[in-house]
Design a protein around this motif. Structure first.
Motif, short mmCIF file in Angstrom:
data_model
loop_
_atom_site.label_atom_id
_atom_site.label_comp_id
_atom_site.label_asym_id
_atom_site.label_seq_id
_atom_site.Cartn_x
_atom_site.Cartn_y
_atom_site.Cartn_z
N ASN A 104 0.83 -1.21 0.00
CA ASN A 104 0.00 0.00 0.00
C ASN A 104 0.86 1.26 0.00
O ASN A 104 0.61 2.19 -0.75
CB ASN A 104 -0.94 0.02 1.21
CG ASN A 104 -2.06 -0.99 1.09
OD1 ASN A 104 -2.40 -1.44 0.00
ND2 ASN A 104 -2.66 -1.34 2.21
N ALA A 105 1.88 1.26 0.84
CA ALA A 105 2.76 2.44 0.92
C ALA A 105 3.55 2.61 -0.38
O ALA A 105 3.78 3.73 -0.84
CB ALA A 105 3.72 2.30 2.09
N ILE A 110 6.34 3.86 -6.29
CA ILE A 110 6.79 3.09 -7.45
C ILE A 110 5.62 2.73 -8.35
O ILE A 110 4.46 2.80 -7.94
CB ILE A 110 7.56 1.81 -7.01
CG1 ILE A 110 6.67 0.88 -6.18
CG2 ILE A 110 8.83 2.17 -6.27
CD1 ILE A 110 7.34 -0.43 -5.78
N GLU A 111 5.94 2.31 -9.56
CA GLU A 111 4.91 1.98 -10.54
C GLU A 111 4.24 0.66 -10.21
O GLU A 111 4.81 -0.18 -9.52
CB GLU A 111 5.55 1.90 -11.93
CG GLU A 111 6.11 3.22 -12.41
CD GLU A 111 6.83 3.09 -13.74
OE1 GLU A 111 6.55 2.14 -14.49
OE2 GLU A 111 7.67 3.96 -14.00
N LYS A 116 3.97 -5.28 -8.17
CA LYS A 116 3.74 -6.73 -8.31
C LYS A 116 5.03 -7.50 -8.06
O LYS A 116 5.02 -8.54 -7.41
CB LYS A 116 3.19 -7.04 -9.71
CG LYS A 116 1.77 -6.54 -9.91
CD LYS A 116 1.29 -6.81 -11.31
CE LYS A 116 -0.12 -6.23 -11.47
NZ LYS A 116 -0.60 -6.34 -12.84
N TYR A 117 6.13 -7.00 -8.58
CA TYR A 117 7.43 -7.63 -8.36
C TYR A 117 7.80 -7.57 -6.88
O TYR A 117 8.28 -8.54 -6.30
CB TYR A 117 8.48 -6.96 -9.24
CG TYR A 117 9.82 -7.63 -9.24
CD1 TYR A 117 9.95 -9.01 -9.43
CD2 TYR A 117 10.99 -6.89 -9.06
CE1 TYR A 117 11.19 -9.62 -9.44
CE2 TYR A 117 12.23 -7.50 -9.07
CZ TYR A 117 12.32 -8.86 -9.26
OH TYR A 117 13.55 -9.46 -9.26
N LEU A 118 7.58 -6.43 -6.26
CA LEU A 118 7.84 -6.25 -4.83
C LEU A 118 7.03 -7.27 -4.03
O LEU A 118 7.56 -7.90 -3.10
CB LEU A 118 7.48 -4.82 -4.40
CG LEU A 118 7.64 -4.50 -2.92
CD1 LEU A 118 9.12 -4.56 -2.51
CD2 LEU A 118 7.08 -3.10 -2.63
N ASN A 119 5.78 -7.45 -4.37
CA ASN A 119 4.92 -8.42 -3.70
C ASN A 119 5.53 -9.82 -3.77
O ASN A 119 5.61 -10.52 -2.75
CB ASN A 119 3.52 -8.41 -4.33
CG ASN A 119 2.54 -9.28 -3.59
OD1 ASN A 119 2.73 -9.65 -2.44
ND2 ASN A 119 1.47 -9.64 -4.26
#
Length: 136
Positions: A104-105, A110-111, A116-119
């Motif tokens: 959420n933050a 970021i885009e 999605k990659y971070l997730n």
């Protein structure tokens, strides 16, 4: 009831901003204004700075990649480190809550495709760290 934070009141947004500010200018004195989560924010920011090298080692080990060689932007890397700090040192918070809060933050920084990659990365790190710590 779901609590909605504005970006300036979201504790993880503040954590990301403080860490980014520190890593851009290490001479800057970090100040923590009055906030209902001030202790938490200060703890995560200070802990992430103090344990920076260890967090990088854990990320490299758990993701099996050298993050310094990846072309992550500094902000993305900071989000990963702060979330990793919480996964390691905030055992009262569930993996899902930590990941959800940082995703959420991260929407403010970021885009969407990076989110999605971070997730995916946080999911791997979270499971690896929490499973290894439970065996100790």
């Amino acid at each position: 009831m779901k609590i909605q934070y504005s970006p300036k009141n979201n504790p993880r947004v503040i954590i990301i901003q403080k860490l980014y500010s520190y890593f851009i200018n290490k001479e800057e004195i970090l100040e923590f204004p009055k906030h209902r989560f001030k202790k938490f924010i200060k703890d995560v920011v200070s802990g992430s700075i103090e344990r920076n090298e260890y967090l990088e080692e854990e990320l490299n080990k758990n993701l099996e990649i050298n993050l310094k060689e990846k072309s992550f932007d500094k902000l993305f890397f900071i989000i990963l480190k702060a979330a990793t700090f919480e996964l390691l040192y905030k055992p009262n918070l569930s993996i899902n809550i930590i990941i959800k809060e940082y995703l959420n933050a991260s929407n403010y920084f970021i885009e969407k495709n990076q989110t999605k990659y971070l997730n995916a990365l946080l999911d791997v790190v979270g499971k690896n760290l929490r499973n290894s710590n439970e065996r100790i």
